[in-house]
Enzyme design. Structure first.
Site, PDB file in Angstrom:
ATOM      1  N   GLY A  15      18.007  15.488   8.476  1.00  0.00           N
ATOM      2  CA  GLY A  15      16.998  15.140   7.626  1.00  0.00           C
ATOM      3  C   GLY A  15      17.847  14.236   6.380  1.00  0.00           C
ATOM      4  O   GLY A  15      18.899  13.728   6.653  1.00  0.00           O
ATOM      5  N   MET A  17      19.334  12.962   2.558  1.00  0.00           N
ATOM      6  CA  MET A  17      20.133  13.597   1.603  1.00  0.00           C
ATOM      7  C   MET A  17      19.356  14.556   0.675  1.00  0.00           C
ATOM      8  O   MET A  17      18.105  14.209   0.266  1.00  0.00           O
ATOM      9  CB  MET A  17      20.981  12.584   0.770  1.00  0.00           C
ATOM     10  CG  MET A  17      22.236  12.248   1.392  1.00  0.00           C
ATOM     11  SD  MET A  17      23.439  11.132   0.489  1.00  0.00           S
ATOM     12  CE  MET A  17      24.108  12.380  -0.357  1.00  0.00           C
ATOM     13  N   PHE A  18      19.780  15.513  -0.001  1.00  0.00           N
ATOM     14  CA  PHE A  18      19.118  16.396  -0.769  1.00  0.00           C
ATOM     15  C   PHE A  18      18.010  17.375  -0.053  1.00  0.00           C
ATOM     16  O   PHE A  18      17.137  18.026  -0.892  1.00  0.00           O
ATOM     17  CB  PHE A  18      18.608  15.932  -1.821  1.00  0.00           C
ATOM     18  CG  PHE A  18      19.771  15.035  -2.646  1.00  0.00           C
ATOM     19  CD1 PHE A  18      20.736  15.621  -3.203  1.00  0.00           C
ATOM     20  CD2 PHE A  18      19.974  13.744  -2.715  1.00  0.00           C
ATOM     21  CE1 PHE A  18      21.661  14.778  -3.910  1.00  0.00           C
ATOM     22  CE2 PHE A  18      20.788  12.717  -3.112  1.00  0.00           C
ATOM     23  CZ  PHE A  18      21.838  13.555  -3.685  1.00  0.00           C
ATOM     24  N   GLY A  20      18.692  19.801   1.980  1.00  0.00           N
ATOM     25  CA  GLY A  20      19.189  21.238   2.147  1.00  0.00           C
ATOM     26  C   GLY A  20      19.624  21.420   3.623  1.00  0.00           C
ATOM     27  O   GLY A  20      19.730  22.743   4.114  1.00  0.00           O
ATOM     28  N   ASP A  88      29.335  20.470   9.782  1.00  0.00           N
ATOM     29  CA  ASP A  88      28.750  19.766   9.006  1.00  0.00           C
ATOM     30  C   ASP A  88      29.012  18.263   8.857  1.00  0.00           C
ATOM     31  O   ASP A  88      30.041  17.973   9.369  1.00  0.00           O
ATOM     32  CB  ASP A  88      29.058  20.506   7.582  1.00  0.00           C
ATOM     33  CG  ASP A  88      28.050  19.883   6.524  1.00  0.00           C
ATOM     34  OD1 ASP A  88      27.070  19.994   6.615  1.00  0.00           O
ATOM     35  OD2 ASP A  88      28.281  20.149   5.123  1.00  0.00           O
ATOM     36  N   GLU A  89      28.174  17.592   8.389  1.00  0.00           N
ATOM     37  CA  GLU A  89      28.344  16.011   8.293  1.00  0.00           C
ATOM     38  C   GLU A  89      28.707  15.432   9.585  1.00  0.00           C
ATOM     39  O   GLU A  89      29.749  14.598   9.585  1.00  0.00           O
ATOM     40  CB  GLU A  89      29.419  15.769   7.120  1.00  0.00           C
ATOM     41  CG  GLU A  89      29.059  16.201   5.706  1.00  0.00           C
ATOM     42  CD  GLU A  89      27.874  15.699   5.143  1.00  0.00           C
ATOM     43  OE1 GLU A  89      27.022  14.550   5.651  1.00  0.00           O
ATOM     44  OE2 GLU A  89      27.414  16.226   3.971  1.00  0.00           O
ATOM     45  N   CYS A 145      10.687  13.223  -2.907  1.00  0.00           N
ATOM     46  CA  CYS A 145      10.936  11.714  -3.221  1.00  0.00           C
ATOM     47  C   CYS A 145      10.856  11.703  -4.712  1.00  0.00           C
ATOM     48  O   CYS A 145      10.421  12.327  -5.327  1.00  0.00           O
ATOM     49  CB  CYS A 145       9.659  10.730  -2.834  1.00  0.00           C
ATOM     50  SG  CYS A 145      10.170   9.293  -3.275  1.00  0.00           S
ATOM     51  N   CYS A 148       8.160   9.459  -6.342  1.00  0.00           N
ATOM     52  CA  CYS A 148       6.686   9.847  -6.184  1.00  0.00           C
ATOM     53  C   CYS A 148       6.219  11.313  -6.072  1.00  0.00           C
ATOM     54  O   CYS A 148       5.046  11.754  -6.124  1.00  0.00           O
ATOM     55  CB  CYS A 148       5.856   8.849  -5.343  1.00  0.00           C
ATOM     56  SG  CYS A 148       6.069   9.438  -3.487  1.00  0.00           S
ATOM     57  N   CYS A 186       8.316   4.747  -0.869  1.00  0.00           N
ATOM     58  CA  CYS A 186       9.279   4.366  -1.851  1.00  0.00           C
ATOM     59  C   CYS A 186      10.768   3.931  -1.603  1.00  0.00           C
ATOM     60  O   CYS A 186      11.417   3.333  -2.577  1.00  0.00           O
ATOM     61  CB  CYS A 186       9.365   5.477  -2.840  1.00  0.00           C
ATOM     62  SG  CYS A 186       7.904   6.020  -3.526  1.00  0.00           S
TER      63      CYS A 186
END
Length: 196
Positions: A15, A17-18, A20, A88-89, A145, A148, A186
């Site tokens: 997904g 960033m941010f 989870g 991770d990453e 987002c 929005c 956006c």
């Protein structure tokens, strides 16, 4: 009695960033720890945002890990008693990480990886697209987002609050000082070549 399920598979958590991703990876590691599974956790050396020795989510969850520079380095830490590896990453690893994940899953190890599926341009990121096609299980997470409030699937790179141009390098390690989640509508990439 015949066991219809054999151990060993690949799971991808992806997904923007941010969304989870690391939080979900840590949650799965903790659940498997209660089941007394032998788990080895890795992250790439390039990711030192929060810690040099742990994977850390934006929400503050953390777990000790082994830091490696290349995908093949992971094999130095795998012994016969390992049940699960978590990485991770994953987008920051070289292409060898694909063969490493496949090899370990074929050996009967549960391989759980988390990473960005798209770069700041909104294009497939590194090894993740191929890992998605090879995985038995895929979890795609979304954020909200920042402009929005719609489901965010893209990562917006910012410089002094303004969208960064297409020509910029793909990799820039950062956090909410450089990035925010955005929905398709956006997400802004100045100078992005138009196909139609």
């Amino acid at each position: 009695m015949y066991n219809q399920y054999r151990e060993g598979w690949l799971e991808v958590i992806c997904g923007c960033m941010f969304a989870g991703k690391t939080e979900e990876l840590i949650r799965r590691i903790n659940v498997l720890s209660y089941a007394k599974k032998n788990i080895v956790v890795f992250k790439p050396k390039i990711d030192n945002r929060y810690s040099d020795e742990e994977i850390v989510s934006h929400a503050g969850a953390h777990i000790p890990c082994i830091v490696v520079e290349k995908g093949k380095d992971i094999l130095n830490y795998i012994h016969n008693d390992v049940d699960v590896i978590a990485i991770d990453e994953i987008q920051f690893f070289d292409r060898d990480i694909i063969d490493v994940c496949e090899y370990l899953a074929d050996k009967g190890i549960r391989v759980m990886v988390a990473g960005l599926d798209k770069d700041f341009r909104g294009e497939p990121f590194g090894v993740v697209p191929e890992l998605l096609t090879r995985a038995e299980f895929v979890t795609k997470l979304t954020a909200v987002c920042a402009k929005c409030g719609a489901p965010a699937t893209r990562t917006q790179r910012l410089l002094k609050g303004k969208p960064v141009a297409f020509e910029q390098p793909i990799v820039l390690i950062g956090d909410d000082d450089h990035y925010e989640p955005r929905c398709r509508h956006c997400h802004e990439i100045p100078n992005k070549p138009q196909k139609f």
